[in-house]
Design an enzyme around this catalytic site. Structure first.
Site, PDB file in Angstrom:
ATOM      1  N   GLU A 119       0.887  -1.172   0.000  1.00  0.00           N
ATOM      2  CA  GLU A 119       0.000   0.000   0.000  1.00  0.00           C
ATOM      3  C   GLU A 119       0.913   1.207   0.000  1.00  0.00           C
ATOM      4  OE1 GLU A 119      -2.898  -0.170   3.143  1.00  0.00           O
ATOM      5  OE2 GLU A 119      -2.773  -2.342   3.113  1.00  0.00           O
ATOM      6  N   CYS A 175      -2.174   9.026   3.257  1.00  0.00           N
ATOM      7  CA  CYS A 175      -1.895   8.508   1.903  1.00  0.00           C
ATOM      8  C   CYS A 175      -2.958   8.977   0.936  1.00  0.00           C
ATOM      9  CB  CYS A 175      -1.786   6.987   1.915  1.00  0.00           C
ATOM     10  SG  CYS A 175      -3.237   6.159   2.575  1.00  0.00           S
TER      11      CYS A 175
HETATM   12  P1  NAD Z   1       8.770   4.875   4.160  1.00  0.00           P
HETATM   13  O1  NAD Z   1       8.623   4.112   2.904  1.00  0.00           O
HETATM   14  O2  NAD Z   1       9.941   5.755   4.321  1.00  0.00           O
HETATM   15  O3  NAD Z   1       8.810   3.876   5.405  1.00  0.00           O
HETATM   16  C1  NAD Z   1       7.790   2.939   5.628  1.00  0.00           C
HETATM   17  C2  NAD Z   1       8.321   1.837   6.529  1.00  0.00           C
HETATM   18  O4  NAD Z   1       9.342   1.118   5.832  1.00  0.00           O
HETATM   19  C3  NAD Z   1       8.967   2.322   7.815  1.00  0.00           C
HETATM   20  O5  NAD Z   1       8.669   1.412   8.844  1.00  0.00           O
HETATM   21  C4  NAD Z   1      10.443   2.276   7.478  1.00  0.00           C
HETATM   22  O6  NAD Z   1      11.266   2.178   8.607  1.00  0.00           O
HETATM   23  C5  NAD Z   1      10.502   0.999   6.652  1.00  0.00           C
HETATM   24  N1  NAD Z   1      11.657   0.855   5.758  1.00  0.00           N
HETATM   25  C6  NAD Z   1      12.527   1.793   5.338  1.00  0.00           C
HETATM   26  N2  NAD Z   1      13.427   1.238   4.487  1.00  0.00           N
HETATM   27  C7  NAD Z   1      13.122  -0.073   4.373  1.00  0.00           C
HETATM   28  C8  NAD Z   1      13.656  -1.161   3.627  1.00  0.00           C
HETATM   29  N3  NAD Z   1      14.708  -1.018   2.831  1.00  0.00           N
HETATM   30  N4  NAD Z   1      13.057  -2.375   3.732  1.00  0.00           N
HETATM   31  C9  NAD Z   1      11.970  -2.540   4.514  1.00  0.00           C
HETATM   32  N5  NAD Z   1      11.417  -1.534   5.252  1.00  0.00           N
HETATM   33  C10 NAD Z   1      11.983  -0.312   5.182  1.00  0.00           C
HETATM   34  O7  NAD Z   1       7.408   5.683   4.325  1.00  0.00           O
HETATM   35  P2  NAD Z   1       7.037   6.757   5.427  1.00  0.00           P
HETATM   36  O8  NAD Z   1       7.798   8.010   5.138  1.00  0.00           O
HETATM   37  O9  NAD Z   1       7.152   6.133   6.794  1.00  0.00           O
HETATM   38  O10 NAD Z   1       5.482   6.978   5.133  1.00  0.00           O
HETATM   39  C11 NAD Z   1       5.008   7.877   4.194  1.00  0.00           C
HETATM   40  C12 NAD Z   1       4.593   7.168   2.918  1.00  0.00           C
HETATM   41  O11 NAD Z   1       3.676   6.109   3.203  1.00  0.00           O
HETATM   42  C13 NAD Z   1       3.862   8.091   1.967  1.00  0.00           C
HETATM   43  O12 NAD Z   1       4.322   7.879   0.645  1.00  0.00           O
HETATM   44  C14 NAD Z   1       2.414   7.655   2.088  1.00  0.00           C
HETATM   45  O13 NAD Z   1       1.620   7.959   0.976  1.00  0.00           O
HETATM   46  C15 NAD Z   1       2.580   6.197   2.287  1.00  0.00           C
HETATM   47  N6  NAD Z   1       1.361   5.621   2.873  1.00  0.00           N
HETATM   48  C16 NAD Z   1       0.557   4.820   2.100  1.00  0.00           C
HETATM   49  C17 NAD Z   1      -0.626   4.311   2.620  1.00  0.00           C
HETATM   50  C18 NAD Z   1      -1.526   3.422   1.812  1.00  0.00           C
HETATM   51  O14 NAD Z   1      -2.344   2.749   2.411  1.00  0.00           O
HETATM   52  N7  NAD Z   1      -1.437   3.396   0.505  1.00  0.00           N
HETATM   53  C19 NAD Z   1      -0.982   4.604   3.934  1.00  0.00           C
HETATM   54  C20 NAD Z   1      -0.145   5.413   4.689  1.00  0.00           C
HETATM   55  C21 NAD Z   1       1.034   5.920   4.156  1.00  0.00           C
END
Ligand code: NAD
Length: 466
Positions: A235, A269
């Site tokens: 997501e 999101c």
């Molecule tokens: P992010 O992608 O930076 O991090 C998300 C998670 O992934 C965190 O727990 C982070 O620590 C972890 N992570 C980082 N690098 C990783 C790797 N290499 N392997 C596995 N995990 C890793 O996102 P964010 O800044 O925390 O959140 C914001 C983003 O999330 C925005 O783009 C937003 O649109 C999206 N989002 C989407 C939805 C949806 O349902 N579509 C809902 C909420 C947020």
């Protein structure tokens, strides 16, 4: 400094900052790869008994919902302190966790009889894939945790969850709360910075990786999971367009439109992230949004009057600042906000940008903060094309008084969910998915449960001599 969650942890820890003050207020354990292995091993050990006992799961999930409600005030305060959102939004988020657990406690996979014309009885049964890895972002730590664990539990899967290092504490507290009512190992939380998420996504004993976060990280997670041929549900980011039709009643829609963009400080999101307004209503739309942006009470989420809290973290704040500066340089007009207020913490004044060129970065990229660009259009087809001219495809909305016309326009939007005259309201029963780069797989409703299951077909003759 209050030391939370790290008290019982003898290893290394990392700091957690309150974005309303910019100060470290707690620490969380930096779990090691060995801690991660142990959590996954516990999930594997718990899985067979958990998947075999549908009635026990149902009862445990109902108890879990009550336990979350019981700990609601403590969870809400912690969530606001680490995430920044107003307390009312934290409470609503926690209420949704409990509601979702109850909703999914009532879902069970259906066994179906398949008929193919032969004298054979073919039964479609569903089997839990196995332990699930869940990775969540910092905008809705608890709500998104529940969006992963509730469908997984309904399917008979156990879960190891890694929250964002910006917001580890409420999720860790959720682990303790649920640990009191769930069998050991059914739900484990590991906290820490990378490479913990990457190790979890690639862990050999995990069957399904469910990730919510940015598109860039989603790609990395997919690569990790693909090495082990695991199922993935992603997501990802959104850049939802709201198209205002020329028959819209601006005064009537303005509140809903504004809060669809600024709830949780725009860090949603599926927030409205760009508004397309027709010539005829353009000035009215900008004025109505700017009026609300100036009046919204911005402050520490712990103050009951606050409606908009701080941005969660420094990189996100800097990104918002950069996008606003680049829009100005490209000719956009700041109709409200546009600056960091003179106070500690990661605040940015709710910002409405007018006369924004359609190719400005704040339009083409996901701002994920308290900034909303309003783009003028003269021709509806051009607006629909512009709304669709993106790799994002999460949500979208159309606003107008002729609902049939609005529905026809909504039908042309390339996204997983569309709304008319509102935005981002989801029902627990609906599938949740993004088109294009906004997602892979389907979460939500029974589709979410089936995402944790694999079909198994049993063929047998109708009778012993058949
Ligand atoms: P992010 O992608 O930076 O991090 C998300 C998670 O992934 C965190 O727990 C982070 O620590 C972890 N992570 C980082 N690098 C990783 C790797 N290499 N392997 C596995 N995990 C890793 O996102 P964010 O800044 O925390 O959140 C914001 C983003 O999330 C925005 O783009 C937003 O649109 C999206 N989002 C989407 C939805 C949806 O349902 N579509 C809902 C909420 C947020």
């Amino acid at each position: 400094m209050t030391v939370t969650r790290a008290d019982a942890h003898r290893g290394t820890v990392f700091d957690v900052v309150n974005p309303a003050t910019g100060e470290v207020f707690a620490q969380a354990p930096q779990h090691s790869p060995a801690d991660l292995d142990a959590a996954v091993a516990r999930a594997c050990t718990a899985w067979p008994a958990w998947r075999a006992d549908a009635a026990g799961r149902r009862a445990a999930m109902i108890e879990a919902a009550a336990a979350v409600e019981h700990s609601g005030p403590e969870l809400a305060t912690l969530l606001t302190r680490e995430q920044g959102k107003p307390l009312a939004e934290s409470r609503a988020e926690i209420a949704r966790v409990a509601t979702r657990l109850r909703h999914f406690s009532g879902l069970t996979p259906r066994t179906e009889l398949l008929r193919d014309g032969r004298a054979m009885r073919s039964e479609l049964r569903w089997r839990s894939l196995g332990p699930v890895a869940a990775i969540t972002p910092w905008n809705f730590p608890l709500q998104l945790a529940s969006a992963k664990i509730a469908p997984a539990f309904a399917a008979g899967s156990t879960v190891v969850l890694k929250p964002s290092p910006y917001t580890p504490l409420a999720t860790a507290l959720l682990e303790s709360v649920l640990g009191a009512v769930l069998p050991p190992g059914v739900f484990g939380v590991v906290t820490g910075r990378e490479p913990l998420g990457s190790l979890l996504a690639g862990h050999p004993d995990i069957a399904h990786v469910t990730f919510t976060g940015s598109i860039a990280t989603g790609r990395k997670v997919a690569v990790q999971a693909a090495r082990g041929l695991k199922r993935v549900t992603l997501e990802l980011g959104g850049n939802d367009a709201a198209i205002i039709l020329d028959d819209a009643d601006v005064a009537q829609i303005a509140d809903a439109l504004f809060w669809s963009a600024f709830r949780n400080c725009g860090q949603v999101c599926m927030a409205v992230k760009r508004v397309y307004a027709p010539d005829r209503l353009y000035d009215d739309v900008v004025a109505a949004l700017a009026f609300r942006a100036r009046r919204a009470i911005v402050g520490d989420g712990l103050a009951e009057a606050t409606r908009i809290g701080p941005v969660n973290n420094v990189p996100q704040l800097e990104r918002v600042e950069l996008l606003v500066a680049a829009s100005r340089a490209a000719g956009a007009r700041v109709a409200a906000g546009g600056h960091r207020p003179d106070r500690p913490g990661y605040f940015f004044a709710p910002t409405i940008l007018a006369d924004v060129p359609g190719d400005a970065a704040v339009v083409t990229e996901e701002q994920f903060g308290p900034v909303l660009p309003v783009i003028r259009y003269s021709n509806l087809d051009t607006a629909v094309r512009a709304a669709n001219a993106t790799r994002f495809g999460l949500g979208g909305s159309v606003w107008g008084t002729d609902l049939d016309r609005a529905a026809a326009v909504a039908d042309r939007l390339e996204c997983g969910t569309v709304w008319i005259n509102h935005h981002a309201e989801l029902s627990l029963a609906q599938p949740f998915t993004g088109m294009k780069d906004s997602g892979v797989g389907v979460a939500g409703g029974e589709w979410g449960m089936y995402g944790n299951l694999r079909p198994m077909v049993v063929h047998r003759p109708e009778s012993a001599d058949g």
